[in-house]
Design a protein around this motif. Structure first.
Motif, mmCIF file in Angstrom:
data_model
loop_
_atom_site.group_PDB
_atom_site.id
_atom_site.type_symbol
_atom_site.label_atom_id
_atom_site.label_comp_id
_atom_site.label_asym_id
_atom_site.label_seq_id
_atom_site.Cartn_x
_atom_site.Cartn_y
_atom_site.Cartn_z
ATOM 1 N N GLU A 211 42.269 38.655 49.367
ATOM 2 C CA GLU A 211 43.214 37.855 48.587
ATOM 3 C C GLU A 211 42.869 36.374 48.657
ATOM 4 N N SER A 215 41.225 33.954 45.326
ATOM 5 C CA SER A 215 42.223 33.031 44.796
ATOM 6 C C SER A 215 41.604 32.171 43.693
ATOM 7 N N THR A 271 44.672 47.677 46.206
ATOM 8 C CA THR A 271 44.556 46.843 45.013
ATOM 9 C C THR A 271 45.846 46.766 44.216
#
Length: 409
Positions: A211, A215, A271
């Motif tokens: 994550e 970004s 996911t």
């Protein structure tokens, strides 16, 4: 296996994985528990937590779903297995099976509780029973870490080297891969009571690192505008370009499924997608890679090339003590900054209360010209001629008027 009301429920990610491992929908789970589909969705996303009788019923259902999940390997959808299984020569007994590859370095942080290399598995049939997992060996009391720093260091030593290579395949940037893994483990150390009891701590850290690495705010950084040095091998360069040309969601799904070795329910849960959506992403990502590199049309070859590409880069993670101390320093800095801002706000509020007026004082209205007023008829302002006349009169009559004095005769 029974689970009472006092037993904590699995994490939201584990709840969804257990449901999808039995091919159950949220509506079916909601019917069995006696709630709505939206309630089950909020339980699996972590927005709400079940309580009371609903929590007991939900815990019993998850316990029932976890029993077969521990004994048999979950089967993948038939359409994905048929589309990805390569044609292999038959053996002496008429059976087919892919050759077991050597243990790759890319899978260590992805599936510590499963076999290191994932093979394409077909749905079990009556003639071919499902393969049972090898029971995990419980570590001896002397092998178990005693303190939280020791447990964190053990997790870091097991996952960090592999996770840096995986993040490099996801982003194509070496510095960002190291930074993502470091920030993920710092976050894990900050929330260690939660990570320590998680069924899959490596998956927790991997999700945090992915994550952070994906970004979109990184593209605004100055270092991100400078192109990264490509791999030295031309074949590795082509494979990395093919991976980076995929959309981020497809790239992450392909890396988890074909690189790390997760199955479809686990890939879909990590996911945050449904199992059919994850299967479609894997298929489309494979087609896109095979279109640019026809030699990687076979999933086993793609898995091997991903491992070789990750192992060709010298990506070393920092020491666990450095990560822990850096995370603690970062936490102390932001804590002190928050305290300073709070004190500043309190001081400004107190000063405002102290100097603020205690009663309302109306502000006089500003003047405005008024037309139509007649001129004054009384005495006006004296002119310069009037002032001179007044001064002369005052000077002459200072002694008063002369009087007539009578004279006697």
């Amino acid at each position: 296996m029974t689970q009472g009301a006092a037993t904590p429920l699995p994490t939201p990610k584990e709840r969804r994985r257990l449901r999808e491992s039995r091919s159950l929908t949220q509506a079916q789970v909601a019917t069995k528990v006696g709630v709505t589909r939206e309630t089950v969705r909020s339980w699996e996303s972590g927005r709400t937590t079940p309580r009371g009788r609903k929590a007991e019923a939900y815990a019993r259902l998850l316990s029932q779903l976890a029993e077969p999940a521990e004994s048999a390997e979950p089967a993948e959808p038939a359409e994905l297995a048929e589309s990805t299984a390569p044609v292999e020569p038959s053996g002496p007994a008429g059976t087919t099976g892919p050759t077991e590859p050597a243990e790759p370095e890319l899978v260590g942080a992805g599936a510590p509780a499963r076999t290191p290399a994932r093979k394409n598995r077909r749905a079990p049939s009556p003639a071919r029973p499902a393969r049972r997992r090898t029971p995990r060996r419980e570590p001896a009391p002397s092998e178990r870490p005693g303190t939280p720093p020791e447990a964190f260091d053990a997790l870091y030593a097991h996952c960090a080297p592999y996770l840096v290579r995986q993040t490099y395949l996801l982003t194509g940037r070496r510095a960002l891969a190291r930074e993502s893994v470091e920030r993920a483990f710092q976050l894990a150390w900050e929330r260690w009571p939660e990570v320590a009891v998680d069924p899959d701590p490596a998956g927790w850290v991997r999700a945090a690192a992915y994550e952070y690495a994906m970004s979109p705010w990184h593209r605004l950084r100055r270092a991100h505008r400078v192109p990264e040095a490509p791999p030295a091998d031309p074949e590795d360069r082509k494979l990395l370009d093919a991976l980076l040309s995929l959309p981020p969601a497809y790239r992450r799904t392909l890396l988890l499924y074909d690189g790390v070795g997760l199955n479809l329910p686990e890939t879909a849960a990590e996911t945050e997608a449904s199992t059919p959506a994850a299967a479609n992403r894997v298929l489309h990502a494979r087609e896109a890679v095979a279109e640019q590199l026809p030699g990687l049309a076979v999933p086993e070859q793609l898995h091997q090339r991903l491992t070789e590409l990750a192992g060709s880069e010298k990506l070393d993670a920092p020491r666990s003590t450095t990560v822990r101390s850096g995370g603690e320093k970062r936490t102390r800095f932001w804590t002190r900054a928050a305290i300073a801002v709070t004190v500043l706000i309190v001081g400004a509020t107190a000063l405002t209360v102290r100097v603020a007026p205690t009663k309302y004082e109306p502000v006089p209205a500003p003047g405005a010209p008024i037309s139509g007023v007649p001129p004054l008829t009384g005495p006006q302002h004296m002119t310069e001629h009037d002032r001179k006349l007044r001064q002369r009169l005052r000077a002459e009559l200072s002694g008063g008027p002369q009087r007539l004095a009578p004279v006697a005769e």
